[in-house]
Design an enzyme around this catalytic site. Structure first.
Site, PDB file in Angstrom:
ATOM      1  N   HIS A 508       0.828  -1.209   0.000  1.00 47.62           N
ATOM      2  CA  HIS A 508       0.000   0.000   0.000  1.00 47.62           C
ATOM      3  C   HIS A 508       0.862   1.258   0.000  1.00 47.62           C
ATOM      4  O   HIS A 508       0.686   2.154  -0.838  1.00 47.62           O
ATOM      5  CB  HIS A 508      -0.900  -0.026   1.240  1.00 47.62           C
ATOM      6  CG  HIS A 508      -1.714   1.213   1.442  1.00 47.62           C
ATOM      7  ND1 HIS A 508      -3.072   1.254   1.216  1.00 47.62           N
ATOM      8  CD2 HIS A 508      -1.378   2.469   1.852  1.00 47.62           C
ATOM      9  CE1 HIS A 508      -3.531   2.471   1.476  1.00 47.62           C
ATOM     10  NE2 HIS A 508      -2.517   3.220   1.867  1.00 47.62           N
ATOM     11  N   GLU A 509       1.789   1.333   0.937  1.00 46.99           N
ATOM     12  CA  GLU A 509       2.622   2.533   1.031  1.00 46.99           C
ATOM     13  C   GLU A 509       3.535   2.677  -0.185  1.00 46.99           C
ATOM     14  O   GLU A 509       3.842   3.792  -0.620  1.00 46.99           O
ATOM     15  CB  GLU A 509       3.442   2.513   2.326  1.00 46.99           C
ATOM     16  CG  GLU A 509       2.604   2.580   3.588  1.00 46.99           C
ATOM     17  CD  GLU A 509       1.702   3.804   3.649  1.00 46.99           C
ATOM     18  OE1 GLU A 509       2.048   4.845   3.048  1.00 46.99           O
ATOM     19  OE2 GLU A 509       0.646   3.725   4.302  1.00 46.99           O
ATOM     20  N   HIS A 512       1.864   4.628  -2.817  1.00 44.44           N
ATOM     21  CA  HIS A 512       2.040   6.077  -2.704  1.00 44.44           C
ATOM     22  C   HIS A 512       3.352   6.501  -3.365  1.00 44.44           C
ATOM     23  O   HIS A 512       3.411   7.507  -4.083  1.00 44.44           O
ATOM     24  CB  HIS A 512       2.066   6.496  -1.232  1.00 44.44           C
ATOM     25  CG  HIS A 512       0.731   6.507  -0.567  1.00 44.44           C
ATOM     26  ND1 HIS A 512      -0.345   7.212  -1.060  1.00 44.44           N
ATOM     27  CD2 HIS A 512       0.294   5.912   0.571  1.00 44.44           C
ATOM     28  CE1 HIS A 512      -1.383   7.055  -0.247  1.00 44.44           C
ATOM     29  NE2 HIS A 512      -1.025   6.263   0.741  1.00 44.44           N
ATOM     30  N   HIS A 515       3.054   6.572  -6.978  1.00 48.92           N
ATOM     31  CA  HIS A 515       2.268   7.742  -7.361  1.00 48.92           C
ATOM     32  C   HIS A 515       3.192   8.957  -7.496  1.00 48.92           C
ATOM     33  O   HIS A 515       3.062   9.759  -8.426  1.00 48.92           O
ATOM     34  CB  HIS A 515       1.195   7.988  -6.311  1.00 48.92           C
ATOM     35  CG  HIS A 515       0.017   8.752  -6.804  1.00 48.92           C
ATOM     36  ND1 HIS A 515      -1.051   9.089  -6.011  1.00 48.92           N
ATOM     37  CD2 HIS A 515      -0.283   9.273  -8.019  1.00 48.92           C
ATOM     38  CE1 HIS A 515      -1.944   9.771  -6.701  1.00 48.92           C
ATOM     39  NE2 HIS A 515      -1.497   9.895  -7.927  1.00 48.92           N
TER      40      HIS A 515
END
Length: 721
Positions: A508-509, A512, A515
């Protein structure tokens, strides 16, 4: 300018978010300060390789306060020059000039963020306590600069804007909106009060965050060898290391953080100790002592309400959600209400399964919150023959990192190469750095920093940030991205093993970070996130953990090196919706309470009783507690980043589930080239340079459907539009 506003809210308010908290982008300095001498390392331009990197090896806390003061002075000089420019306002001399401003101060906040989140100390917290209201006052000087706002407004309403590109138009709107929604249109008296409220909130929110950290640092449970029954070998060794690092050789430390609490409650056979650990963790900020947060909550809510009343809104959530995807608190609550009944119904089923096992064992107990994880694990083994500790043997932190790099290579065409130790400064020996390049062209994209382990002075949770973001308006800038976690480090010479949930968080991190790294925008403001959208990309990346390519290659036993057996993989997938009642309910109760706190008259709220009363009204199961109880709900009370917006994880999860179905339906599955290309083009690279709803429609061809979320969680799907 927007990057400065972001740094003030996201960094100066103690960087308390669990998700990403992005820091300002370093930009070229405007001409008005080229000639000034800067002797403070925290203000200096990043030097060295990779387009310049932070001088973490030279950062000194003694430099922080003077650097902040000088950075604010320089930034105000830039703002005054823009506001008093005698030339008619244009996009270039107003909006672009503001995008360029605040370079020095942005660098200071890069270091501030490290002290605040990664290596906090009592000395830093004293500086933080002193400077946060000063920073707030500085911010108000900018947002309430009438000449500046008039220039921004003139550009926003000009014919010139219509002829500019879509990103330029959106940056202008975001800038104008940032002023208009933060008091720029108020009369002089109300502006004065607005600024005062901001200063008061800055201090209170910082204190809230400090109180949580104090309770996490002050409560450590030391166990003896005869109190370890049921605990996995890897956890025991890690706990011994934690105790030794605190000077308690021969003992085993259970720290007051989720990374330590969660596995202890899952495996410890000592029910009395489970209850003690549970109560200590969920009582953070609620112990009636000097670190109690109840009174702070009342003050924070009252001040937020007073401030939005000045702007003409009925409640804080109405103001906050106006420019989010949900638009209104009613729409956000409607999503919660659609899922909530199914979640609590599932909890009832889960508790019944647990109670049956407890009764069969002759435990003579009624399931309590401190029993939930322990008996859920027994149910998992009974229903699915799935042992979480067995799974953990195949989840090595380093191997999972390699898996993430593989996924990034397939989807984003990125290649990660370790940076030799000493080539790039780091702020702690645990931090490692990789360079990121485009596999085809070999062009440098940027750097990825990883700080994976828990330690004293590091805030709990997991988060991502940037030390520099990609922009092109002032020359192309490489990305400096960072992931930060709180894994319990494996014993010396042994790999760090983590749970399946932690593996999902790791992915999940990293989502980021991808992104940040895949951004293709011109201006710093285009990196400003829409809170109920920014979690979507990272949630989506979790789905690649269960792809065959990752499972078959990177999930190998830490001792034998053998791949995870297919029978165990099948068990994991069969149990994919197991315990969803617990996970959904503990999260949603926090999200619903957040909305209730920010749509209710604060005069009617007594935090402790309000929490109990509202959860009772909602039918909250007695066996489950809010993921973030009110007194340690840092997402919404340590800063305003997630205030009345914690629902955003669920909103983003609807997008995630719907987008995952697009991959599942594609010929190439989760590595389908055509869908993957759309993913990067419309969902990752554009950041906030495009309206998120429009971006999603360009990816999917339609809006997302909540039914995809219900299917994902194994909840009944009653209808589909």
């Amino acid at each position: 300018m927007k990057k400065v506003l972001l740094s003030l809210s996201a960094i100066a308010m103690a960087l308390s978010l669990a998700g990403c908290s992005e820091q300002p982008t370093e930009q070229a300095k405007p001409e008005i300060i080229e000639q000034q001498s800067i002797e403070n390392v925290l203000l200096e331009q990043f030097a060295g390789p990779y387009g310049g990197v932070p001088a973490f090896e030279s950062m000194s806390l003694a430099d922080l306060k003077p650097a902040l003061e000088k950075g604010m002075e320089l930034n105000l000089a830039e703002i005054d020059a823009i506001a008093n420019n005698p030339e008619p306002p244009t996009f270039e001399n107003t909006i672009v000039a503001m995008e360029r401003a605040g370079d020095e101060l942005g660098r200071v906040f890069t270091y501030w963020g490290i002290w605040s989140s990664n290596i906090s100390s009592p000395e830093f917290r004293e500086i933080q306590k002193e400077m946060v209201p000063v920073i707030s006052a500085f911010s108000s000087k900018i947002t309430q600069n009438e000449k500046l706002f008039e220039r921004v407004k003139a550009v926003y309403e000009s014919d010139e804007l219509k002829a500019l590109g879509t990103e330029e138009q959106r940056v202008t709107w975001l800038t104008y909106n940032g002023f208009a929604r933060n008091g720029a249109t108020l009369n002089a008296e109300d502006k004065k009060r607005y600024a005062e409220i901001n200063q008061e909130l800055a201090s209170l929110q910082t204190q809230f965050s400090s109180n949580i950290l104090a309770d996490e640092e002050n409560y450590v449970l030391y166990l003896n060898e005869d109190q370890l029954a049921g605990l996995p070998e890897s956890f025991v060794k890690a706990s011994a290391g934690m105790a030794e690092s605190r000077g308690e050789v021969g003992k085993y430390a259970i720290t007051n953080t989720r990374s330590s609490m969660d596995p202890f409650l899952t495996y410890s056979e000592n029910r009395e100790l489970r209850e003690k650990v549970w109560r200590t963790y969920y009582s953070r900020g609620d112990n009636g002592d000097q670190f109690d947060n109840n009174e702070l909550i009342k003050q924070i809510l009252a001040l937020r309400h007073e401030r939005i009343k000045l702007l003409g809104y009925d409640n804080y959530a109405q103001w906050r959600l106006e420019d989010r995807m949900a638009k209104t608190p009613e729409r956000a609550m409607a999503l919660m209400e659609k899922v909530w009944p199914a979640a609590i119904a599932r909890v009832e089923e889960e508790v019944a399964d647990m109670q049956a096992i407890a009764d069969a064992e002759g435990a003579d107990i009624t399931i309590e919150p401190w029993d939930y994880r322990f008996y859920a694990e027994k149910v998992r083994k009974d229903k699915y023959s799935l042992d979480s500790d067995e799974v953990k043997q195949y989840l090595q932190l380093d191997k999972l990192r390699e898996a993430m790099f593989y996924v990034a290579g397939r989807l984003f065409n990125f290649e990660f190469t370790p940076v030799a130790e000493g080539k790039v400064p780091v702020f702690h020996p645990d931090v490692k750095v990789w360079e990121v390049k485009d596999k085809t062209s070999g062009n440098l994209v940027g750097l990825w920093y990883l700080d994976p382990f828990a330690r004293q002075g590091k805030r709990s949770g997991a988060w991502a940030t940037t030390y520099r973001s990609y922009t092109t308006f002032d020359g192309e800038k490489t990305v400096l991205s960072s992931n930060n976690s709180n894994f319990v480090k494996g014993a010396d010479g042994e790999p760090t093993l983590i749970s399946w949930d932690d593996a999902e968080t790791y992915f999940h991190e990293f989502g980021h970070a991808l992104h940040f790294l895949s951004a293709d925008v011109k201006y710093p403001t285009s990196h400003s996130g829409v809170r109920d959208y920014t979690e979507f990309q990272s949630q989506l990346l979790e789905r690649w953990l269960t792809t065959d390519e990752v499972i078959n290659t990177y999930l190998v036993h830490y001792k034998t090196g053998e791949p995870i057996p297919q029978e165990l993989v099948a068990k994991i997938k069969n149990a994919s919706t197991f315990n969803e009642g617990f996970k959904t309910t503990e999260y949603m109760s926090s999200a619903i309470m957040d909305l209730l706190y920010h749509t209710t008259d604060p005069a009617k709220i007594e935090p402790d009783s309000f929490e109990r009363e509202q959860l009772t009204r909602l039918g909250m199961p007695e066996e489950v507690v809010m993921r973030h109880r009110t007194t340690h709900f840092g997402h919404i009370f340590s800063s305003e980043g997630y205030a009345s917006a914690y629902y955003g994880y669920m909103w983003a999860e609807v997008l995630t589930s719907d987008a995952a179905e697009a991959f599942a339906e594609a010929p190439g599955g989760f590595y389908d080239e055509e869908v993957g290309a759309r993913l990067v083009k419309y969902l990752f690279s554009v950041r906030n340079a495009m309206d998120p709803a429009e971006a999603y429609r360009m990816f999917r061809g339609r809006d997302a459907k909540v039914e995809a979320l219900m299917r994902d969680r194994g909840f009944p799907v009653t209808s589909e539009e």
